[in-house]
Design a protein around this motif. Structure first.
Motif, mmCIF file in Angstrom:
data_model
loop_
_atom_site.group_PDB
_atom_site.id
_atom_site.type_symbol
_atom_site.label_atom_id
_atom_site.label_comp_id
_atom_site.label_asym_id
_atom_site.label_seq_id
_atom_site.Cartn_x
_atom_site.Cartn_y
_atom_site.Cartn_z
ATOM 1 N N LEU A 23 0.825 -1.198 0.000
ATOM 2 C CA LEU A 23 0.000 0.000 0.000
ATOM 3 C C LEU A 23 0.867 1.259 0.000
ATOM 4 C CD1 LEU A 23 -2.959 0.847 0.019
ATOM 5 C CD2 LEU A 23 -2.862 0.914 2.520
ATOM 6 N N GLN A 24 1.918 1.239 0.807
ATOM 7 C CA GLN A 24 2.839 2.379 0.835
ATOM 8 C C GLN A 24 3.540 2.542 -0.511
ATOM 9 O OE1 GLN A 24 5.978 2.020 3.731
ATOM 10 N NE2 GLN A 24 6.542 4.180 3.608
ATOM 11 N N ASP A 25 3.944 1.431 -1.090
ATOM 12 C CA ASP A 25 4.598 1.465 -2.394
ATOM 13 C C ASP A 25 3.644 2.003 -3.462
ATOM 14 O OD1 ASP A 25 6.953 0.685 -4.067
ATOM 15 O OD2 ASP A 25 5.476 -0.634 -5.002
ATOM 16 N N LEU A 26 2.365 1.612 -3.376
ATOM 17 C CA LEU A 26 1.357 2.101 -4.308
ATOM 18 C C LEU A 26 1.250 3.619 -4.254
ATOM 19 C CD1 LEU A 26 -1.109 1.758 -6.210
ATOM 20 C CD2 LEU A 26 -2.504 1.416 -4.153
ATOM 21 N N ARG A 27 1.232 4.159 -3.050
ATOM 22 C CA ARG A 27 1.113 5.615 -2.897
ATOM 23 C C ARG A 27 2.323 6.333 -3.491
ATOM 24 N NH1 ARG A 27 -0.801 4.756 3.320
ATOM 25 N NH2 ARG A 27 -3.052 4.526 2.922
ATOM 26 N N GLN A 28 3.503 5.782 -3.261
ATOM 27 C CA GLN A 28 4.725 6.399 -3.797
ATOM 28 C C GLN A 28 4.734 6.362 -5.325
ATOM 29 O OE1 GLN A 28 7.778 4.107 -1.871
ATOM 30 N NE2 GLN A 28 7.723 5.317 0.022
ATOM 31 N N LYS A 29 4.358 5.204 -5.890
ATOM 32 C CA LYS A 29 4.359 5.073 -7.339
ATOM 33 C C LYS A 29 3.279 5.948 -7.979
ATOM 34 C CE LYS A 29 7.660 2.054 -7.133
ATOM 35 N NZ LYS A 29 7.401 0.614 -7.024
ATOM 36 N N GLN A 30 2.128 6.024 -7.330
ATOM 37 C CA GLN A 30 1.069 6.875 -7.859
ATOM 38 C C GLN A 30 1.505 8.337 -7.909
ATOM 39 O OE1 GLN A 30 -2.396 5.918 -5.409
ATOM 40 N NE2 GLN A 30 -3.334 4.859 -7.149
ATOM 41 N N HIS A 31 2.240 8.762 -6.893
ATOM 42 C CA HIS A 31 2.743 10.146 -6.876
ATOM 43 C C HIS A 31 3.705 10.374 -8.044
ATOM 44 C CE1 HIS A 31 4.261 13.975 -5.461
ATOM 45 N NE2 HIS A 31 5.491 13.495 -5.521
ATOM 46 N N LEU A 32 4.593 9.432 -8.286
ATOM 47 C CA LEU A 32 5.535 9.554 -9.399
ATOM 48 C C LEU A 32 4.823 9.632 -10.746
ATOM 49 C CD1 LEU A 32 8.296 6.951 -8.397
ATOM 50 C CD2 LEU A 32 8.560 9.430 -8.508
ATOM 51 N N ILE A 33 3.783 8.796 -10.898
ATOM 52 C CA ILE A 33 3.101 8.683 -12.185
ATOM 53 C C ILE A 33 2.079 9.801 -12.408
ATOM 54 C CG2 ILE A 33 1.551 7.197 -13.532
ATOM 55 C CD1 ILE A 33 2.943 4.791 -12.138
ATOM 56 N N GLN A 34 1.397 10.218 -11.332
ATOM 57 C CA GLN A 34 0.327 11.189 -11.485
ATOM 58 C C GLN A 34 0.793 12.648 -11.319
ATOM 59 O OE1 GLN A 34 -2.734 9.952 -8.732
ATOM 60 N NE2 GLN A 34 -3.388 8.246 -10.028
ATOM 61 N N ASP A 35 1.740 12.862 -10.392
ATOM 62 C CA ASP A 35 2.143 14.240 -10.093
ATOM 63 C C ASP A 35 3.635 14.465 -10.168
ATOM 64 O OD1 ASP A 35 -0.578 14.983 -9.315
ATOM 65 O OD2 ASP A 35 -0.238 13.716 -7.573
ATOM 66 N N GLY A 36 4.404 13.397 -10.384
ATOM 67 C CA GLY A 36 5.864 13.513 -10.361
ATOM 68 C C GLY A 36 6.493 13.481 -11.732
ATOM 69 N N PRO A 37 7.760 13.084 -11.774
ATOM 70 C CA PRO A 37 8.511 13.121 -13.047
ATOM 71 C C PRO A 37 8.037 12.123 -14.092
ATOM 72 C CG PRO A 37 9.773 12.059 -11.288
ATOM 73 C CD PRO A 37 8.595 12.672 -10.636
ATOM 74 N N LEU A 38 7.185 11.136 -13.715
ATOM 75 C CA LEU A 38 6.693 10.170 -14.700
ATOM 76 C C LEU A 38 5.277 10.487 -15.179
ATOM 77 C CD1 LEU A 38 8.010 6.828 -13.118
ATOM 78 C CD2 LEU A 38 9.034 8.188 -14.941
ATOM 79 N N THR A 39 4.770 11.652 -14.808
ATOM 80 C CA THR A 39 3.419 12.007 -15.233
ATOM 81 C C THR A 39 3.368 12.231 -16.742
ATOM 82 O OG1 THR A 39 1.570 13.539 -14.906
ATOM 83 C CG2 THR A 39 3.794 14.477 -14.854
ATOM 84 N N THR A 40 2.236 11.887 -17.331
ATOM 85 C CA THR A 40 2.052 12.083 -18.768
ATOM 86 C C THR A 40 0.939 13.091 -19.042
ATOM 87 O OG1 THR A 40 0.533 10.188 -18.840
ATOM 88 C CG2 THR A 40 2.850 9.778 -19.364
ATOM 89 N N LYS A 41 0.536 13.820 -18.011
ATOM 90 C CA LYS A 41 -0.536 14.810 -18.177
ATOM 91 C C LYS A 41 -0.100 15.907 -19.143
ATOM 92 C CE LYS A 41 -2.499 14.133 -13.542
ATOM 93 N NZ LYS A 41 -2.751 14.764 -12.261
#
Length: 287
Positions: A269-287
């Motif tokens: 669950l903690q890992d999910l939150r960290q990865k979601q941050h990277l993908i949704q709001d961090g350097p891996l976001t595609t927005k």
């Protein structure tokens, strides 16, 4: 496992026990009130033979067996009209009727799979996959689609499975497995030649192997470290599609993934939150 499924499969039954189970299945309406002496007389067996059958299916005696059999028979009788797993709809069905029948078929397939699921085998299979260095999945046809779905879920817990037969490289992949890895064979019939070959090799070299099949007589089962069985009323060839078997496989594999996730739930669950941050709001976001 469902008592009705166990009676149908007749796994490890003696000829006497097969005769008793066949009679029971053919006369379910009589079972709620039948006396053990009458059942023995009608099957040309004895009280002790019937009790041994009940105990083989993990009931203390005939009364417990009869009570559970009655409850399950009544529940089955009150289910929605049974949909043929092989031809679940007809040419004259409306769109609404087809959609209702497909929903009923999938629900029934999952319920049947849940009743058959051996939770001890499921827990041990999940532990085996969690501890393994690498996971190799052997599957063909429709079952390979289920394998890819399972492969996709494993990524969410940082596990990366290899589809061993993806590029017809099953022999090379099999040769590369070690005792630190785990093979997962997904096959409804459980009789594919290449799967039997690799299973024999894995068993001989003490390589952990999990088998998911719909065939209780599959030769793969005796070679497996753990096996997961889901038997559906589906023929091998005479059918529109593999609806029931694949719905059941998806359910079992989802359950397997869920148990693996629950092994270290808070970490995942903690890992999910960290990865979601990277993908949704961090350097891996595609927005």
């Amino acid at each position: 496992m469902s008592i009705l499924i166990a009676l149908q499969q007749q796994s490890d039954f003696t000829s006497t026990e097969q005769r008793i189970s066949s009679y029971i299945l053919a006369h379910l309406d009589q079972m709620p009130t039948i006396l053990i002496k009458d059942l023995a007389a009608k099957t040309y067996t004895s009280h002790s033979a019937i009790i041994r059958l009940a105990q083989k299916l993990n009931y203390r005696g005939f009364r417990d067996f009869q009570r559970e059999l009655t409850a399950e028979s009544i529940a089955q009788a009150h289910q929605a009209a049974t949909v043929d797993a092989n031809f679940p709809f007809s040419a004259t069905d409306s769109v609404a009727t087809i959609s209702q029948k497909m929903a009923a078929l999938n629900i029934r397939a999952i319920q049947t799979a849940q009743q058959q699921l051996d939770t001890n085998q499921l827990a041990q299979a999940a532990d085996l996959l969690t501890r393994s260095r690498r996971i190799f999945i052997f599957s063909q046809g429709d079952s390979q689609l289920r394998a890819r779905s399972f492969q996709n879920k494993l990524v969410k817990i940082n596990r990366f499975a290899i589809i061993a037969e993806e590029y017809a490289d099953e022999s090379w992949n099999a040769a590369n497995l070690t005792a630190d890895d785990c093979a997962l064979i997904i096959s409804y019939a459980g009789t594919t030649k290449i799967h039997q070959q690799v299973a024999t090799y894995f068993h001989a070299h003490q390589i952990p192997m999990i088998v998911l099949t719909g065939n209780p007589q599959s030769p793969l089962i005796s070679q497996a470290t753990q096996h997961l069985l889901t038997v559906q009323s589906e023929y091998n060839f005479a059918k529109i599609g593999t609806f029931a078997s694949q719905a059941a496989f998806e359910y079992v594999l989802d359950s397997l993934f869920a148990v693996m996730y629950a092994h270290d739930f808070h970490h995942h669950l903690q890992d999910l939150r960290q990865k979601q941050h990277l993908i949704q709001d961090g350097p891996l976001t595609t927005k």
